[in-house]
Scaffold this motif. Structure first.
Motif, PDB file in Angstrom:
ATOM      1  N   ILE A 292       0.850  -1.185   0.000  1.00 41.48           N
ATOM      2  CA  ILE A 292       0.000   0.000   0.000  1.00 41.48           C
ATOM      3  C   ILE A 292       0.889   1.240   0.000  1.00 41.48           C
ATOM      4  CG2 ILE A 292      -1.831   1.253   1.197  1.00 41.48           C
ATOM      5  CD1 ILE A 292      -2.701  -1.388   2.456  1.00 41.48           C
ATOM      6  N   ASP A 293       0.705   2.070  -1.008  1.00 48.05           N
ATOM      7  CA  ASP A 293       1.619   3.185  -1.251  1.00 48.05           C
ATOM      8  C   ASP A 293       1.259   4.422  -0.422  1.00 48.05           C
ATOM      9  OD1 ASP A 293       3.747   4.549  -2.334  1.00 48.05           O
ATOM     10  OD2 ASP A 293       2.664   5.149  -4.157  1.00 48.05           O
ATOM     11  N   ILE A 294       1.345   4.254   0.900  1.00 44.10           N
ATOM     12  CA  ILE A 294       1.184   5.359   1.838  1.00 44.10           C
ATOM     13  C   ILE A 294       2.244   5.174   2.913  1.00 44.10           C
ATOM     14  CG2 ILE A 294      -1.303   5.610   1.395  1.00 44.10           C
ATOM     15  CD1 ILE A 294      -1.820   4.135   4.042  1.00 44.10           C
ATOM     16  N   PRO A 295       2.482   6.180   3.746  1.00 50.09           N
ATOM     17  CA  PRO A 295       3.504   6.030   4.794  1.00 50.09           C
ATOM     18  C   PRO A 295       3.274   4.792   5.667  1.00 50.09           C
ATOM     19  CG  PRO A 295       2.844   8.319   4.628  1.00 50.09           C
ATOM     20  CD  PRO A 295       1.922   7.547   3.728  1.00 50.09           C
ATOM     21  N   VAL A 296       4.364   4.134   6.038  1.00 48.41           N
ATOM     22  CA  VAL A 296       4.299   2.899   6.822  1.00 48.41           C
ATOM     23  C   VAL A 296       3.531   3.104   8.131  1.00 48.41           C
ATOM     24  CG1 VAL A 296       5.673   1.219   8.115  1.00 48.41           C
ATOM     25  CG2 VAL A 296       6.417   1.971   5.849  1.00 48.41           C
ATOM     26  N   GLY A 297       3.816   4.203   8.813  1.00 48.63           N
ATOM     27  CA  GLY A 297       3.155   4.472  10.083  1.00 48.63           C
ATOM     28  C   GLY A 297       1.640   4.569   9.929  1.00 48.63           C
ATOM     29  N   THR A 298       1.184   5.162   8.838  1.00 46.21           N
ATOM     30  CA  THR A 298      -0.254   5.301   8.597  1.00 46.21           C
ATOM     31  C   THR A 298      -0.897   3.938   8.392  1.00 46.21           C
ATOM     32  OG1 THR A 298       0.141   7.447   7.526  1.00 46.21           O
ATOM     33  CG2 THR A 298      -1.994   6.405   7.149  1.00 46.21           C
ATOM     34  N   THR A 299      -0.226   3.068   7.645  1.00 42.69           N
ATOM     35  CA  THR A 299      -0.745   1.714   7.425  1.00 42.69           C
ATOM     36  C   THR A 299      -0.835   0.952   8.741  1.00 42.69           C
ATOM     37  OG1 THR A 299       0.125   1.589   5.178  1.00 42.69           O
ATOM     38  CG2 THR A 299      -0.342  -0.492   6.269  1.00 42.69           C
ATOM     39  N   ILE A 300       0.191   1.065   9.572  1.00 45.37           N
ATOM     40  CA  ILE A 300       0.189   0.348  10.856  1.00 45.37           C
ATOM     41  C   ILE A 300      -0.934   0.849  11.751  1.00 45.37           C
ATOM     42  CG2 ILE A 300       1.500  -0.012  12.980  1.00 45.37           C
ATOM     43  CD1 ILE A 300       4.040  -0.082  11.269  1.00 45.37           C
ATOM     44  N   VAL A 301      -1.170   2.160  11.764  1.00 42.95           N
ATOM     45  CA  VAL A 301      -2.273   2.710  12.554  1.00 42.95           C
ATOM     46  C   VAL A 301      -3.607   2.144  12.072  1.00 42.95           C
ATOM     47  CG1 VAL A 301      -3.596   4.804  13.045  1.00 42.95           C
ATOM     48  CG2 VAL A 301      -1.108   4.835  13.221  1.00 42.95           C
ATOM     49  N   MET A 302      -3.776   2.051  10.762  1.00 42.34           N
ATOM     50  CA  MET A 302      -5.015   1.513  10.203  1.00 42.34           C
ATOM     51  C   MET A 302      -5.195   0.036  10.562  1.00 42.34           C
ATOM     52  SD  MET A 302      -5.328   3.272   6.439  1.00 42.34           S
ATOM     53  CE  MET A 302      -5.578   5.050   6.275  1.00 42.34           C
ATOM     54  N   ILE A 303      -4.102  -0.708  10.562  1.00 42.10           N
ATOM     55  CA  ILE A 303      -4.164  -2.126  10.940  1.00 42.10           C
ATOM     56  C   ILE A 303      -4.577  -2.254  12.407  1.00 42.10           C
ATOM     57  CG2 ILE A 303      -2.783  -4.215  11.304  1.00 42.10           C
ATOM     58  CD1 ILE A 303      -1.131  -3.388   8.838  1.00 42.10           C
ATOM     59  N   ILE A 304      -4.020  -1.400  13.259  1.00 44.03           N
ATOM     60  CA  ILE A 304      -4.380  -1.421  14.679  1.00 44.03           C
ATOM     61  C   ILE A 304      -5.863  -1.088  14.863  1.00 44.03           C
ATOM     62  CG2 ILE A 304      -4.027  -0.255  16.890  1.00 44.03           C
ATOM     63  CD1 ILE A 304      -1.066   0.045  16.112  1.00 44.03           C
ATOM     64  N   VAL A 305      -6.347  -0.095  14.128  1.00 37.47           N
ATOM     65  CA  VAL A 305      -7.767   0.266  14.202  1.00 37.47           C
ATOM     66  C   VAL A 305      -8.642  -0.904  13.766  1.00 37.47           C
ATOM     67  CG1 VAL A 305      -9.571   1.742  13.222  1.00 37.47           C
ATOM     68  CG2 VAL A 305      -7.381   2.735  13.914  1.00 37.47           C
TER      69      VAL A 305
END
Length: 357
Positions: A226-239
């Motif tokens: 997914i071509d977005i910042p890594v931190g943003t993806t991890i936050v979404m996974i946590i949500v």
């Protein structure tokens, strides 16, 4: 863990009559107790609800944060309903009479991120046998931050537990996919629920391998694809996992941690009720007329029927509920039920508020 002993006199009467009536229902209607065609269709639909958003996330090249977050939330809901409506039945052995097929379906636990043996021990063995018994049923362990029954110690901050509970309810799945299965493996080995030696080593290796696969597919792959910042993806996974966690918590907590359910502080190994009566006294249904709710939560709104007949697929619960209601009435036993999921949730949080006062 104490091996409590239930009374047998009542069981030879009420429980034998109830079992006979339920068995007669299946025989007279020429029905099997396991999954039917509707259950198979439901399983396909729920796996699609979980995996279709995932494939879109990985391969569609979407970068809009609102769309991505929506897909992760849908995945979280799909994961919760796979847990309640597919994994839950299969680990109880209620999905199919064929053990091999049942085991294949139980692999859905790996897709959810939990280990099926650890789940089976905590849920099938401990919770289903010793429901709402203090210091034994792990589902009502206070974990310091909560007071789930009058038998548990009260701390000053418990007056706020009905407020902060939703935040904590988001956490259990995150704990389960990271550390819980490993910790419980050692704990259950000490308790003798997992044999020491080769069996434990095999189970521990299995947990490690399945966790690794889960992380690779549902964490590493999205981060790289997914071509977005890594931190943003991890936050979404946590949500996404938090959505699953709070859904599962509300579905299960509203069946046992509610005002009408009994909580037992046993003074000895010998309990005052038979096993079947104990299940009825410590369990509550909700939203029994809501077919959509029943479909998504895997019949767990018919928790009384599930606790009495965990080896019966949940698609049959609405029918056998009538038999259970009739039999409990004849034997002067209660049959607890909230009219809706909303009222059950309100009852649960109202109980948390009252216990914190």
């Amino acid at each position: 863990m104490i091996n409590y002993k239930f009374k047998s006199k009542e069981e030879n009467d009420f429980w034998s009559v109830l079992r006979k009536r339920v068995n007669t229902y299946f025989k007279e209607n020429n029905l099997e107790k396991d999954a039917n065609r509707h259950m198979v269709i439901k399983s396909i639909a729920l796996f699609s609800l979980y995996l279709t958003p995932f494939f879109i996330l990985i391969f569609a090249g979407i970068t809009n944060l609102y769309i991505l977050m929506s897909l992760w939330v849908i995945m979280g809901l799909g994961k919760a309903f796979i847990g309640t409506a597919v994994m839950h039945d299969s680990i109880h052995g209620a999905y199919s009479k064929n053990k091999s097929y049942n085991s294949i379906v139980a692999f859905s636990a790996a897709l959810v991120g939990v280990d099926r043996l650890i789940w089976k021990i905590q849920h099938n063995v401990i919770h289903h046998t010793y429901t709402n018994i203090e210091d034994t049923d792990e589902d009502i362990l206070p974990r310091f931050f909560f007071r789930f029954s009058e038998h548990q110690p009260k701390r000053w901050f418990h007056r706020f537990q009905h407020i902060y509970a939703p935040i904590f309810y988001c956490v259990p799945l995150l704990e389960w996919i990271t550390t819980k299965d490993f910790v419980k493996a050692f704990e259950y080995r000490q308790m003798g629920l997992i044999k020491k030696g080769a069996e434990f080593r095999k189970e521990f290796a299995g947990i490690f391998f399945r966790k690794l696969m889960y992380y690779v597919v549902f964490l590493v792959l999205p981060v790289f694809m997914i071509d977005i910042p890594v931190g943003t993806t991890i936050v979404m996974i946590i949500v996404s996992h938090a959505v699953t966690g709070i859904m599962l918590a509300l579905i299960f907590q509203t069946a046992h941690v509610v005002p009408n359910a009994s909580f037992v502080k046993a003074e000895s190994e010998n309990l005052d009720t038979c096993w079947a009566s104990h299940q009825i006294l410590t369990t509550s249904n909700y939203g029994m007329k809501n077919k959509i709710l029943t479909w998504f939560v895997g019949g767990l709104n018919f928790q009384i029927e599930h606790h009495l007949f965990p080896d019966v697929c949940h698609v049959h619960y609405p029918a056998i509920a009538k038999i259970v209601q009739q039999t409990t009435s004849e034997y002067d036993l209660p049959y607890y039920s909230f009219p809706s999921f909303r009222s059950a949730v309100a009852g649960h949080f109202g109980m948390l508020r009252d216990l914190g006062k």
